[in-house]
Motif scaffolding. Structure first.
Motif, PDB file in Angstrom:
ATOM      1  N   THR B  42       0.836  -1.214   0.000  1.00  0.00           N
ATOM      2  CA  THR B  42       0.000   0.000   0.000  1.00  0.00           C
ATOM      3  C   THR B  42       0.866   1.257   0.000  1.00  0.00           C
ATOM      4  O   THR B  42       0.563   2.245  -0.685  1.00  0.00           O
ATOM      5  CB  THR B  42      -0.938  -0.023   1.222  1.00  0.00           C
ATOM      6  OG1 THR B  42      -1.764  -1.197   1.148  1.00  0.00           O
ATOM      7  CG2 THR B  42      -1.834   1.201   1.252  1.00  0.00           C
ATOM      8  N   GLN B  86      -7.376   0.169  -1.026  1.00  0.00           N
ATOM      9  CA  GLN B  86      -7.596  -1.059  -0.284  1.00  0.00           C
ATOM     10  C   GLN B  86      -8.863  -0.942   0.575  1.00  0.00           C
ATOM     11  O   GLN B  86      -9.636  -1.881   0.671  1.00  0.00           O
ATOM     12  CB  GLN B  86      -6.376  -1.351   0.605  1.00  0.00           C
ATOM     13  CG  GLN B  86      -6.429  -2.724   1.233  1.00  0.00           C
ATOM     14  CD  GLN B  86      -5.106  -3.123   1.854  1.00  0.00           C
ATOM     15  OE1 GLN B  86      -4.150  -2.358   1.917  1.00  0.00           O
ATOM     16  NE2 GLN B  86      -5.042  -4.360   2.323  1.00  0.00           N
ATOM     17  N   ASP B 162      -5.341  -1.757  -5.250  1.00  0.00           N
ATOM     18  CA  ASP B 162      -4.757  -2.324  -4.036  1.00  0.00           C
ATOM     19  C   ASP B 162      -5.674  -3.429  -3.517  1.00  0.00           C
ATOM     20  O   ASP B 162      -6.728  -3.139  -2.961  1.00  0.00           O
ATOM     21  CB  ASP B 162      -4.590  -1.208  -2.991  1.00  0.00           C
ATOM     22  CG  ASP B 162      -3.578  -1.583  -1.924  1.00  0.00           C
ATOM     23  OD1 ASP B 162      -3.182  -2.766  -1.878  1.00  0.00           O
ATOM     24  OD2 ASP B 162      -3.189  -0.688  -1.146  1.00  0.00           O
ATOM     25  N   GLU B 163      -5.290  -4.672  -3.738  1.00  0.00           N
ATOM     26  CA  GLU B 163      -6.081  -5.843  -3.365  1.00  0.00           C
ATOM     27  C   GLU B 163      -7.541  -5.711  -3.804  1.00  0.00           C
ATOM     28  O   GLU B 163      -8.458  -5.806  -2.992  1.00  0.00           O
ATOM     29  CB  GLU B 163      -6.000  -6.055  -1.841  1.00  0.00           C
ATOM     30  CG  GLU B 163      -4.564  -5.871  -1.360  1.00  0.00           C
ATOM     31  CD  GLU B 163      -4.149  -6.890  -0.309  1.00  0.00           C
ATOM     32  OE1 GLU B 163      -4.926  -7.835  -0.048  1.00  0.00           O
ATOM     33  OE2 GLU B 163      -3.038  -6.754   0.215  1.00  0.00           O
TER      34      GLU B 163
HETATM   35 MG   LIG Z   1      -2.050  -2.898   2.014  1.00  0.00          MG
END
Ligand SMILES: [Mg+2]
Ligand SMILES: Nc1ncnc2c1ncn2[C@@H]1O[C@H](COP(=O)(O)OP(=O)(O)O)[C@@H](O)[C@H]1O
Lengths: 320, 232
Positions: B42, B86, B162-163
């Protein structure tokens, strides 16, 4: 003015449909859902109310002093004392003679507009509240009085007048009303200064309150502001929203305050009609006064916009 | 597209979370960014979406040294980058529609254009019937799809996610990967941070692996072949 008002009213209506997809002006920040918006409007309304009262008081004082001084500044009273310098009394005939002689002379002076010798009857009128109607004035030593209107009142003219009168008799006195008028004007000036100071203090307080509230808002919305920043919103895009919000609040508040103050003043004028008649027979809001009163909401909006702008920019400056 | 040279990042006075990061991503490339939780994925993303500046080193985005850019220019660069955060970062008081529309509004697009594009994309991510709902009333997976839609709505040149498949079941996860692949084929450079081995193996793009603050690039053995298959 009317057109601007309509735009503002339309804007503030839009204010309620927050985040709606329609229309060009929409908010990305949940500004109006804040608790405290109503409080801020009331605060600004109260402040505006006080400022307007203070300013109108200062207008009234100014018009009062103008009225007093224009009423008296060209007036001079010549007094022929009943008592001579050496303490002996003049007879009524002596006084009449001096009075006539003085008036003759006065009529020849170019700077004198009118002269009026006060007759015994006039003096009796003036004295009756103190002495009673039925007192015979023949037995009381009374001064001779001549009331004069000058074209203009300058120190040179008064000087010349004194010289002319002392040529007739050294005892003759000239009263320019300066002493008591001066005190009155000083008092009025002090009151006016106080009113303006109060207006200034209130303005500064309002600025601080608006700026503080905007800063709190920014703190509450810092995540949203940061997101807008991260997805590429320019600083101006973000400041515009908070600025618009602040201006609408300030406009609503100051307009309410202005109207409330005007209504209050009208009520005061109605209720105390006689007093104001005596003190302020000619006080009317003129165009200049009206302009200043209208400028108050405009100024409130400007102050709010600036406060919002600087606070937002300072918050944004922390972000890269 | 992106070039990092000796980049280091530390938070406050702590030790460096990222140190001596060196890599170059070509325009039109597709990379996975992986590493253990807490490895700094991140953090690296935030440097790429210009959310923070590195404590040392040189970051070049779109051929421009970001240290030499003015504030306004940085904002304009950010408009060319789509980010799936995220933690989504949806605006809670705005409807799904308005959240997705945000990047277009910031660009000052016409309202009818916004209506068409947003509605179309919401249909595509399967949320056509939910466009007026507020994020809080939606599931994690639905929120994630809104945040993905917001990231791609303005056709960014660079997409950072992010993910993005973290909260999605595999079927929708794969479907979204197909969206990313399509965008990539249309020229968008893509970096996706993920733990998901299945997805990384299935799509076979080169991986940026973060470990102890350092970055390595690993290309799968069949990468060239996959790339050729992808093109033809
Ligand atoms: Mg992260
Ligand atoms: N805003 C922050 N302030 C201080 N430390 C942070 C911050 N964000 C992340 N970290 C620290 O940096 C390290 C990397 O975090 P992060 O980049 O979130 O890793 P990942 O996304 O790979 O899980 C962690 O040790 C985390 O505690």
């Amino acid at each position: 003015m009317i057109k601007e008002l309509l735009v503002f009213i339309r804007l503030s209506k839009k204010d309620k449909r927050l985040g709606s997809a329609q229309g060009k002006r929409h908010y990305d920040l949940p500004l109006n859902k804040n608790i405290g918006t109503g409080f801020l409007i009331v605060l600004i309304a109260l402040m505006t109310f006080l400022v307007v009262i203070a300013i109108i008081t200062s207008f009234a004082l100014e018009s009062m002093t103008n009225h007093w001084s224009s009423g008296l500044e060209n007036k001079v009273t010549i007094e022929i004392p009943a008592e001579k310098n050496n303490g002996s009394l003049r007879t009524n005939d002596e006084i009449k003679a001096l009075q006539n002689k003085s008036e003759e002379k006065l009529k020849t002076l170019h700077y004198i507009k009118t002269t009026k010798s006060l007759s015994d009857l006039d003096i009796q009128d003036l004295l009756s509240p103190w002495l009673g109607k039925n007192v015979s004035l023949n037995n009381i030593p009374l001064p001779g009085l001549i009331s004069i209107d000058l074209h203009t009142n300058t120190p040179e003219i008064i000087q010349n007048l004194k010289k002319e009168m002392s040529n007739i008799n050294a005892d003759i006195k000239i009263d320019t009303h300066e002493a008591w008028l001066g005190d009155l004007l000083k008092l009025a000036g002090a009151l006016q200064f106080a009113a303006i100071t109060i207006a200034l203090i209130i303005t500064i307080t309002t600025v601080t309150a608006i700026a503080g509230s905007i800063r709190t808002r920014m703190a509450v919305h810092s995540e949203e502001v940061e997101l807008l920043h991260l997805i590429g919103a320019h600083d101006s895009y973000i400041t515009r929203q908070l600025q618009r919000h602040a201006v609408i609040i300030a406009f609503k508040g100051s307009l309410c305050g202005l109207l409330a103050a005007l209504v209050t003043l009208m009520l005061i004028k109605l209720l105390s009609g006689e007093i104001t008649e005596v003190l302020l027979p000619e006080f009317q809001l003129n165009a200049f006064h009206a302009l200043i009163l209208i400028a108050i909401p405009a100024l409130a909006c400007l102050i709010a916009a600036m406060a919002a702008r600087f606070t937002v920019l300072r918050t944004l400056a922390i972000m890269p | 597209m992106i070039k990092f040279e000796h980049v280091g990042l530390r938070y406050g006075i702590g030790s460096e979370v990222l140190s001596d990061i060196d890599f170059t991503l070509e325009p039109g490339s597709f990379h996975f960014l992986t590493g253990l939780s807490g490895a700094g994925k991140t953090s690296l993303m935030s440097l790429m979406y210009l959310g923070r500046k590195p404590t040392r080193g040189l970051v070049t985005m779109f051929g421009q040294n970001i240290n030499q850019l003015k504030r306004q220019q940085l904002s304009s660069l950010r408009q060319r980058i789509g980010v799936v955060f995220q933690e989504f970062r949806l605006l809670s008081h705005l409807s799904a529609f308005d959240n997705v529309a945000l990047p277009l509004r910031i660009e000052g697009r016409a309202e009818n254009e916004i209506q068409n594009n947003v509605n179309e994309l919401l249909e595509w991510v399967g949320l056509g019937d939910h466009k007026n709902r507020l994020p809080m009333t939606m599931s994690g997976g639905q929120q994630q799809r809104i945040s993905i839609a917001r990231a791609v709505i303005a056709r960014p040149k660079l997409l950072l996610a992010d993910e993005p498949t973290g909260n999605l079941d595999n079927e929708i996860g794969f479907r979204l990967m197909t969206l990313f692949e399509q965008l990539n084929r249309m020229g968008t450079t893509i970096v996706i941070a993920t733990h998901n081995q299945a997805i990384m193996e299935n799509f076979g793009h080169p991986r940026l692996i973060l470990n102890n603050g350092k970055l390595e690039i690993e290309r799968p053995k069949n990468w060239i072949q996959k790339k050729i298959e992808g093109v033809f």
